[in-house]
Write an enzyme that holds these catalytic residues in place. Sequence first.
Site, PDB file in Angstrom:
ATOM      1  N   THR A 185       0.922  25.818 -13.565  1.00  0.00           N
ATOM      2  CA  THR A 185       0.544  25.328 -14.946  1.00  0.00           C
ATOM      3  C   THR A 185      -0.855  25.761 -15.180  1.00  0.00           C
ATOM      4  O   THR A 185      -1.811  25.555 -14.427  1.00  0.00           O
ATOM      5  CB  THR A 185       0.617  24.022 -15.284  1.00  0.00           C
ATOM      6  N   GLU A 330       6.713  22.379 -15.923  1.00  0.00           N
ATOM      7  CA  GLU A 330       7.578  21.568 -14.882  1.00  0.00           C
ATOM      8  C   GLU A 330       8.806  21.383 -15.175  1.00  0.00           C
ATOM      9  O   GLU A 330       9.688  20.797 -14.619  1.00  0.00           O
ATOM     10  CB  GLU A 330       6.738  20.194 -14.967  1.00  0.00           C
ATOM     11  N   LYS A 435      -7.070   7.255 -31.799  1.00  0.00           N
ATOM     12  CA  LYS A 435      -6.592   5.987 -32.312  1.00  0.00           C
ATOM     13  C   LYS A 435      -7.808   5.423 -33.198  1.00  0.00           C
ATOM     14  O   LYS A 435      -9.001   5.446 -32.830  1.00  0.00           O
ATOM     15  CB  LYS A 435      -6.602   5.259 -31.027  1.00  0.00           C
TER      16      LYS A 435
HETATM   17  P1  AMP Z   1       3.103  24.367 -20.725  1.00  0.00           P
HETATM   18  O1  AMP Z   1       3.477  23.951 -19.399  1.00  0.00           O
HETATM   19  O2  AMP Z   1       1.900  25.324 -20.590  1.00  0.00           O
HETATM   20  O3  AMP Z   1       4.196  25.318 -21.189  1.00  0.00           O
HETATM   21  O4  AMP Z   1       2.811  23.113 -21.640  1.00  0.00           O
HETATM   22  C1  AMP Z   1       3.766  21.995 -21.925  1.00  0.00           C
HETATM   23  C2  AMP Z   1       3.154  21.310 -23.119  1.00  0.00           C
HETATM   24  O5  AMP Z   1       2.997  22.077 -24.342  1.00  0.00           O
HETATM   25  C3  AMP Z   1       3.957  20.136 -23.213  1.00  0.00           C
HETATM   26  O6  AMP Z   1       3.782  19.201 -22.356  1.00  0.00           O
HETATM   27  C4  AMP Z   1       3.526  19.728 -24.717  1.00  0.00           C
HETATM   28  O7  AMP Z   1       2.336  19.077 -24.779  1.00  0.00           O
HETATM   29  C5  AMP Z   1       3.263  21.179 -25.238  1.00  0.00           C
HETATM   30  N1  AMP Z   1       4.597  21.699 -26.151  1.00  0.00           N
HETATM   31  C6  AMP Z   1       5.801  22.467 -25.674  1.00  0.00           C
HETATM   32  N2  AMP Z   1       6.597  22.597 -26.564  1.00  0.00           N
HETATM   33  C7  AMP Z   1       6.088  21.751 -27.648  1.00  0.00           C
HETATM   34  C8  AMP Z   1       6.622  21.693 -28.833  1.00  0.00           C
HETATM   35  N3  AMP Z   1       7.679  22.257 -29.319  1.00  0.00           N
HETATM   36  N4  AMP Z   1       5.777  20.880 -29.563  1.00  0.00           N
HETATM   37  C9  AMP Z   1       4.762  20.234 -29.296  1.00  0.00           C
HETATM   38  N5  AMP Z   1       4.245  20.466 -28.110  1.00  0.00           N
HETATM   39  C10 AMP Z   1       4.904  21.244 -27.239  1.00  0.00           C
END
Ligand code: AMP
Length: 540
Positions: A185, A330, A435
């Site tokens: 990640t 993940e 917040k």
């Molecule tokens: P990654 O592992 O780099 O794909 O990042 C995952 C993270 O991207 C998630 O935990 C979210 O915070 C963000 N994320 C993925 N899809 C969305 C979505 N449709 N809307 C908002 N945040 C998203």
Amino acid sequence: MLSTMQDDQLSLADLLRHGSTLHSESEVVTWTSSGPRRATYGQVGQRAARLANALRGLGVTGDQRVGTFMWNNAEHLEAYLAIPAMGAVLHTLNIRLFPEQLVFVANHAEDHVVIVDGTLVPLFAKQLPQLKTVKHVIVANGDPATLEAPDGVQVHAYDELLAAQPETFDWPVVDERSAAAMCYTSGTTGDPKGVVYSHRSIWLHSMQVCMSDSMRLDQSDKALVIVPMFHAMSWGMPYAAFMVGASMIMPDRFLQPEPIAQILAAERPTFAGAVPTIWQGLLQHLDANPQDISHLREVVVGGSAAPPSMMHAFEERYGVPILHAWGMTETSPLGSVARPPASATGEEAWRYRYTQGRFPASVRARLIGDDGNEVPWDGESVGELEVRGPWIAGGYYGDADPAKFHDGWLRTGDVGKITPNGYLTLTDRAKDVIKSGGEWISSVDLENTVMSHPAVAEAAVIGVPDEKWDERPLVAVVLREGERVTAEELRTFLQDKVAKWQLPEHWTFVEEVPKTSVGKFDKKRLRAAHAEGKLDVAHF
Ligand code: AMP
């Protein structure tokens, strides 16, 4: 009582065998500087077998890791299939990682061989001397002579290596729970963390990707795979498409709006997937250079929240519905998909489509409130999302960051609410929540509202310290080319759209919002720039 069913293993060797024989006529099209380059799935299967033979010849045995440092192209697909099918582990290296992170992940995973695209050799060469376990580098689509190898590392040409091999391979039977692929990640804090997928998790996830309430891929589709294959397994599209015989179009390094528009015109894909930044760029390009893109039956957008204004623009101006989905590295990554309930129409259907979506049967979800207790799915109570299921990580490679997991659940770090019928709306990342005076302000909502102004190309909102309210929102705005608008005008524009107490009083105009290696707003850098006084902020 045991069942009377066969205990057959779900394996990527079977996926490869199935796709390359029953769907041997389907195609992978790779975009190049001189147009498309085509290969059938039958040919991909043969080349995957040649690659597996070549890797065995280079000493790859057991579950050794083979890295890829590549764009989306046919060779990367061959590696996706051959490496797990031969029992080894595919490690997709993110070409946009910062150099020290790249060195960290290749050493941490102990990559034995790395396949590198010719155009990426200069980037890779700089880090190669620090990669302790790499013994062989295979250069695809390029000249291996351009890579100066340190002592103990041999360099090979992909095509030459494959040409010398037989086109069949005796694919081993592997335990479906064993490692097939890994992806680190991009990690918001600390070192990148390795997620290790199994044959079983990839197989089940691929089936879900194709289901009607997910991406609906089938043999009649031509999927434009823009999400990099080094990011969250390209959202599972390569395996899913190969499983059902959907053809794939791979953009290689041509990811800017203009070549994407050319690929659309030439190949007329029916489906595509990419993060919002790509679609926003394409939208601006199309608005200036209109073309028909109605061959796209749907496009999936995730990775960051899809702005509703963009969803409307694509559907109303170009006849292309955007399907919003949520997931993480993940979660393989498919976690939820925003198809409205069958009964919803008009405005109500749109409201469902703006959400991050509904969970499929294999993804269980719960929300945990500040006090550590579960909060109800009432569409209002907010908590941190936790998920579990057969394609959700239960830990990181080498047991890194164990605090992200507890009693069998993955803590996503995403904060949101869930309706009684299972639709998730994310209001923030745990760390991005603002917040203000004890009340939560969603940076996502504010960003979407500011981005619905016609002069705004991008807007990112961060919380900045405030003596009275603890935190207040600061908006960083990127204007569309040739547009002008003042912070005061934007504030007036927001006045009837957000609650009065949420109206941001801090505004800055920037040329670009800093992005992470996978194209998301990098709020850490934005916050740092603000803390160091580098932003020119207007206050109200
Ligand atoms: P990654 O592992 O780099 O794909 O990042 C995952 C993270 O991207 C998630 O935990 C979210 O915070 C963000 N994320 C993925 N899809 C969305 C979505 N449709 N809307 C908002 N945040 C998203």
